[in-house]
Structure formats: C-alpha cells, structure tokens
Design a protein around this motif. Structure first.
Motif, PDB file in Angstrom:
ATOM      1  N   SER A 165      -9.392 -35.433 -35.036  1.00 46.76           N
ATOM      2  CA  SER A 165     -10.225 -35.640 -36.219  1.00 46.76           C
ATOM      3  C   SER A 165     -11.693 -35.629 -35.815  1.00 46.76           C
ATOM      4  O   SER A 165     -12.028 -35.896 -34.665  1.00 46.76           O
ATOM      5  CB  SER A 165      -9.875 -36.962 -36.914  1.00 46.76           C
ATOM      6  OG  SER A 165     -10.058 -38.048 -36.031  1.00 46.76           O
ATOM      7  N   GLY A 166     -12.553 -35.287 -36.762  1.00 40.66           N
ATOM      8  CA  GLY A 166     -13.978 -35.261 -36.481  1.00 40.66           C
ATOM      9  C   GLY A 166     -14.463 -33.978 -35.860  1.00 40.66           C
ATOM     10  O   GLY A 166     -15.649 -33.875 -35.514  1.00 40.66           O
ATOM     11  N   GLY A 167     -13.589 -33.002 -35.708  1.00 45.67           N
ATOM     12  CA  GLY A 167     -13.970 -31.722 -35.125  1.00 45.67           C
ATOM     13  C   GLY A 167     -12.788 -30.786 -35.132  1.00 45.67           C
ATOM     14  O   GLY A 167     -11.642 -31.243 -35.044  1.00 45.67           O
ATOM     15  N   SER A 168     -13.053 -29.501 -35.215  1.00 44.86           N
ATOM     16  CA  SER A 168     -11.979 -28.515 -35.279  1.00 44.86           C
ATOM     17  C   SER A 168     -11.569 -28.041 -33.898  1.00 44.86           C
ATOM     18  O   SER A 168     -12.419 -27.839 -33.016  1.00 44.86           O
ATOM     19  CB  SER A 168     -12.444 -27.306 -36.100  1.00 44.86           C
ATOM     20  OG  SER A 168     -11.510 -26.266 -36.022  1.00 44.86           O
ATOM     21  N   ILE A 169     -10.283 -27.813 -33.697  1.00 43.37           N
ATOM     22  CA  ILE A 169      -9.790 -27.325 -32.409  1.00 43.37           C
ATOM     23  C   ILE A 169     -10.103 -25.837 -32.207  1.00 43.37           C
ATOM     24  O   ILE A 169      -9.836 -25.283 -31.148  1.00 43.37           O
ATOM     25  CB  ILE A 169      -8.282 -27.588 -32.238  1.00 43.37           C
ATOM     26  CG1 ILE A 169      -7.471 -26.866 -33.308  1.00 43.37           C
ATOM     27  CG2 ILE A 169      -7.995 -29.086 -32.228  1.00 43.37           C
ATOM     28  CD1 ILE A 169      -5.956 -26.962 -33.071  1.00 43.37           C
ATOM     29  N   THR A 170     -10.684 -25.198 -33.221  1.00 45.77           N
ATOM     30  CA  THR A 170     -11.087 -23.801 -33.070  1.00 45.77           C
ATOM     31  C   THR A 170     -12.578 -23.651 -32.787  1.00 45.77           C
ATOM     32  O   THR A 170     -13.098 -22.537 -32.715  1.00 45.77           O
ATOM     33  CB  THR A 170     -10.720 -22.993 -34.327  1.00 45.77           C
ATOM     34  OG1 THR A 170     -11.412 -23.528 -35.459  1.00 45.77           O
ATOM     35  CG2 THR A 170      -9.214 -23.043 -34.591  1.00 45.77           C
ATOM     36  N   THR A 171     -13.273 -24.764 -32.668  1.00 45.58           N
ATOM     37  CA  THR A 171     -14.717 -24.724 -32.407  1.00 45.58           C
ATOM     38  C   THR A 171     -15.018 -24.281 -30.981  1.00 45.58           C
ATOM     39  O   THR A 171     -14.409 -24.765 -30.036  1.00 45.58           O
ATOM     40  CB  THR A 171     -15.337 -26.109 -32.641  1.00 45.58           C
ATOM     41  OG1 THR A 171     -15.135 -26.497 -34.003  1.00 45.58           O
ATOM     42  CG2 THR A 171     -16.838 -26.101 -32.355  1.00 45.58           C
ATOM     43  N   ASP A 199      -1.397 -26.105 -34.073  1.00 45.83           N
ATOM     44  CA  ASP A 199      -1.260 -25.888 -35.502  1.00 45.83           C
ATOM     45  C   ASP A 199      -2.651 -26.087 -36.091  1.00 45.83           C
ATOM     46  O   ASP A 199      -3.091 -27.226 -36.288  1.00 45.83           O
ATOM     47  CB  ASP A 199      -0.261 -26.873 -36.097  1.00 45.83           C
ATOM     48  CG  ASP A 199       0.018 -26.632 -37.576  1.00 45.83           C
ATOM     49  OD1 ASP A 199      -0.849 -26.035 -38.258  1.00 45.83           O
ATOM     50  OD2 ASP A 199       1.079 -27.046 -38.053  1.00 45.83           O
ATOM     51  N   THR A 200      -3.336 -25.010 -36.325  1.00 41.34           N
ATOM     52  CA  THR A 200      -4.716 -25.119 -36.787  1.00 41.34           C
ATOM     53  C   THR A 200      -4.810 -25.699 -38.194  1.00 41.34           C
ATOM     54  O   THR A 200      -5.814 -26.325 -38.532  1.00 41.34           O
ATOM     55  CB  THR A 200      -5.426 -23.762 -36.740  1.00 41.34           C
ATOM     56  OG1 THR A 200      -4.678 -22.815 -37.513  1.00 41.34           O
ATOM     57  CG2 THR A 200      -5.524 -23.257 -35.298  1.00 41.34           C
ATOM     58  N   SER A 201      -3.764 -25.527 -38.998  1.00 38.04           N
ATOM     59  CA  SER A 201      -3.793 -26.075 -40.358  1.00 38.04           C
ATOM     60  C   SER A 201      -3.778 -27.600 -40.349  1.00 38.04           C
ATOM     61  O   SER A 201      -4.270 -28.241 -41.275  1.00 38.04           O
ATOM     62  CB  SER A 201      -2.627 -25.531 -41.169  1.00 38.04           C
ATOM     63  OG  SER A 201      -1.399 -26.030 -40.688  1.00 38.04           O
ATOM     64  N   LYS A 202      -3.204 -28.169 -39.280  1.00 35.65           N
ATOM     65  CA  LYS A 202      -3.140 -29.630 -39.153  1.00 35.65           C
ATOM     66  C   LYS A 202      -4.148 -30.159 -38.129  1.00 35.65           C
ATOM     67  O   LYS A 202      -4.240 -31.364 -37.930  1.00 35.65           O
ATOM     68  CB  LYS A 202      -1.739 -30.060 -38.746  1.00 35.65           C
ATOM     69  CG  LYS A 202      -0.671 -29.744 -39.772  1.00 35.65           C
ATOM     70  CD  LYS A 202       0.697 -30.210 -39.305  1.00 35.65           C
ATOM     71  CE  LYS A 202       1.775 -29.921 -40.332  1.00 35.65           C
ATOM     72  NZ  LYS A 202       3.122 -30.342 -39.858  1.00 35.65           N
ATOM     73  N   ASN A 203      -4.848 -29.242 -37.474  1.00 35.32           N
ATOM     74  CA  ASN A 203      -5.790 -29.615 -36.425  1.00 35.32           C
ATOM     75  C   ASN A 203      -5.092 -30.418 -35.327  1.00 35.32           C
ATOM     76  O   ASN A 203      -5.573 -31.483 -34.901  1.00 35.32           O
ATOM     77  CB  ASN A 203      -6.992 -30.377 -36.983  1.00 35.32           C
ATOM     78  CG  ASN A 203      -8.286 -30.064 -36.246  1.00 35.32           C
ATOM     79  OD1 ASN A 203      -8.510 -28.924 -35.809  1.00 35.32           O
ATOM     80  ND2 ASN A 203      -9.137 -31.056 -36.094  1.00 35.32           N
TER      81      ASN A 203
END
Length: 122
Positions: A25-31, A74-78
């Motif tokens: 949380s607080g940031g995307s895993i795709t950043t 799972d990018t939809s769930k981060n």
C-alpha cells in the motif's frame, strides 16, 4: 508512505509448497525503478535473499534456490507472491518482503514488511 504486509500459513509440512503473499500500500508495484523482494532469516542466521520481481514484471532468483522458487504478482491487487516448493525444516525462517531500489550495484532496501514466521514441520 509505502507499507508492505506479508500473509500466509505459519506452518507447512515437509515436501509441500510454501506460499506467501505481500500486499503493498502507498505505492504501486509497477512504479519505476523498484524490485519487490523476498528475504528470509533462519533462526540464528543472517538474512538470505530469495528473489525479486521487478516493476516491469521480470524476475530474479538466488542461484541456490532458483530451482524451487517462483515469484509472481497481481497488479490489480498490488500484491506479489512467493512460492517455495519441496520445503524441508531447513526452510524454517522469518520471511520478509521488501522494496529494493533496482539497478544499484549494492542492494538497497527502503521499505520492509514486519516479517512472518514460517515453520516447516510435520
């Protein structure tokens, strides 16, 4: 503020597959440019890097564990997940997920989960 939280069974039987998930949380895993990592610490021993999944989706694994390790996301769930197959009591450890700054010559982690104890016994 980025937060990471590990989840999964605390007890796994020998020869089975250990499965853990890290919710971010607080940031995307795709950043760009981060690698989302799994690290463990067996009792009385130091930290051991297991592998990571990069913001782009590519993966990297510890050579000593590569044959038994799989990291996915799972990018939809981060979320990103760890699977470690054919476990033995030697895989008993506290398992951490962490964010690594990707591309540096030396590993540098800026955020960690609190860790989760996994015991292999049966």
């Amino acid at each position: 503020q980025v937060q990471l939280q590990e989840s999964g069974p605390g007890l796994v039987k020998p020869s089975q597959t250990l499965s853990l998930t890290c919710t971010v949380s607080g940031g995307s895993i795709t950043t760009k440019y981060y690698a989302w990592s799994w690290i463990r610490q067996p009792p009385g021993k130091g930290l051991e890097w297991l592998g990571y999944i990069v913001y782009s989706g590519s993966t990297g694994y510890s050579p000593s564990l590569k044959s038994r390790t799989s990291i996915s996301r799972d990018t939809s769930k981060n979320q990103f997940s760890l699977q470690l197959s054919s476990v033995s009591p030697e895989d008993t450890a506290v398992y951490f997920c962490a964010r690594r700054i990707y591309g540096l010559s030396q590993p540098s982690y800026d955020y960690w989960g609190q860790g989760t104890q996994v015991t292999v016994s049966g």
